[in-house]
Design a protein around this motif. Structure first.
Motif, mmCIF file in Angstrom:
data_model
loop_
_atom_site.group_PDB
_atom_site.id
_atom_site.type_symbol
_atom_site.label_atom_id
_atom_site.label_comp_id
_atom_site.label_asym_id
_atom_site.label_seq_id
_atom_site.Cartn_x
_atom_site.Cartn_y
_atom_site.Cartn_z
ATOM 1 N N UNK A 42 2.335 1.164 1.844
ATOM 2 C CA UNK A 42 2.638 1.217 0.415
ATOM 3 C C UNK A 42 1.390 0.956 -0.421
ATOM 4 N N UNK A 43 0.569 -0.018 -0.003
ATOM 5 C CA UNK A 43 -0.653 -0.320 -0.744
ATOM 6 C C UNK A 43 -1.647 0.831 -0.651
ATOM 7 N N UNK A 44 -1.737 1.449 0.513
ATOM 8 C CA UNK A 44 -2.618 2.601 0.698
ATOM 9 C C UNK A 44 -2.181 3.760 -0.194
ATOM 10 N N UNK A 45 -0.879 3.989 -0.272
ATOM 11 C CA UNK A 45 -0.364 5.057 -1.140
ATOM 12 C C UNK A 45 -0.710 4.797 -2.608
ATOM 13 N N UNK A 46 -0.652 3.541 -3.005
ATOM 14 C CA UNK A 46 -1.016 3.194 -4.377
ATOM 15 C C UNK A 46 -2.484 3.541 -4.626
ATOM 16 N N UNK A 47 -3.359 3.057 -3.756
ATOM 17 C CA UNK A 47 -4.801 3.262 -3.944
ATOM 18 C C UNK A 47 -5.181 4.731 -3.903
ATOM 19 N N UNK A 48 -4.452 5.525 -3.085
ATOM 20 C CA UNK A 48 -4.814 6.934 -2.895
ATOM 21 C C UNK A 48 -4.046 7.891 -3.800
#
Length: 292
Positions: A42-48
């Motif tokens: 979820x955090x990776x999706x936010x950053x990307x």
């Protein structure tokens, strides 16, 4: 955009380049691993996210941290991971370190040199392996080998996806000093095919990645948990294969990722190598004169 679903890429654990909570891992630990993975995903999706504003991304990452720390209403993934960690008596530091990496992804799009990239990997990659080791009750003496393997995996992903990261996010993990030394800039990543200069850069970085993998080759043998050791052996073998491909193939115009059948064959070989090594230590003949 205040909910994780607004940033979701739709990518799941089956879409990753390396196994997540595979059948090699003890079944009772898989729910905790998946809670950690879902938080990181979820955090990776936010950053990307390709269209969200940086301030919206940072605000969502802050909500994830709040959910992880105490506020269950702030973020579902953070709250779920906090409960999973508390049930196992584990620290939240590894998840907090990951959030630092994702904040850097929002605010930093270039890396000056290898040392700066390795510092990024300390937060973006090493915490995943450290979490797994803590979950299995392994000695922290294994962290050095873990960090080398995790950094190698991160660089492999960066090299495989270098064109996509540049085109979609204007993000470049290839150190700028390497590009400059070969007389090229980041615009080389936008070409349909890598130039000889860019291929030379990628090969150099793959060679450094190979050196990291040489440091992590002892890792599986340091792990007490048999199933986790086999998992590490699988990942090591996959990483070594991808690194060799990056030395020969062009990630701008060729598929570097393993196809499922290829990955399975390599994984079986990696697991078998670890299994044979462990059996060898068990049945190694004692030296003459040594008490039986």
């Amino acid at each position: 955009m205040s909910d994780s679903s607004n940033f979701a890429s739709g990518k799941g654990d089956k879409d990753e380049n390396f196994p997540v909570a595979s059948r090699l891992v003890r079944p009772e630990l898989r729910p905790t691993i998946l809670a950690f993975y879902r938080f990181a995903r979820a955090a990776d999706d936010v950053a990307d996210h390709e269209t969200a504003a940086p301030e919206d991304k940072l605000a969502q990452l802050a909500r994830m941290e709040a959910g992880l720390r105490a506020d269950s209403a702030a973020n579902a993934e953070g709250a779920a991971l906090r409960r999973a960690l508390e049930a196992r008596g584990l620290t939240d530091q590894h998840a907090l370190d990951l959030l630092e990496a994702f904040r850097r992804d929002v605010t930093q799009t270039r890396y000056a040199d290898w040392a700066e990239l390795m510092d990024y990997c300390r937060y973006s990659a090493a915490p995943v392996g450290r979490f797994m080791l803590d979950l299995h009750g392994e000695s922290r003496a294994t962290w050095a080998a873990n960090d080398a393997l995790c950094a190698a995996l991160q660089v492999i992903n960066h090299l495989q996806d270098c064109a996509k990261d540049f085109r979609a996010l204007d993000r470049v993990y290839i150190p700028l000093d390497r590009l400059g030394a070969h007389g090229i800039g980041t615009e080389a990543l936008g070409a349909a095919q890598a130039s000889p200069a860019l291929r030379a850069v990628i090969t150099e970085l793959a060679e450094q990645t190979e050196a990291l993998l040489a440091q992590s080759r002892r890792f599986a043998g340091q792990i007490a948990d048999r199933r986790l050791a086999l998992e590490v052996g699988v990942i090591q073998a996959l990483a070594e294969s991808l690194t060799r491909r990056l030395m020969r193939w062009d990630p701008l115009s060729q598929r570097v990722h393993h196809r499922p059948v290829e990955a399975l064959s390599i994984a079986l070989g990696g697991a078998a190598s670890v299994a044979v090594g462990r059996l060898g230590r068990i049945f190694r003949p004692q030296a003459i004169g040594t008490p039986g």
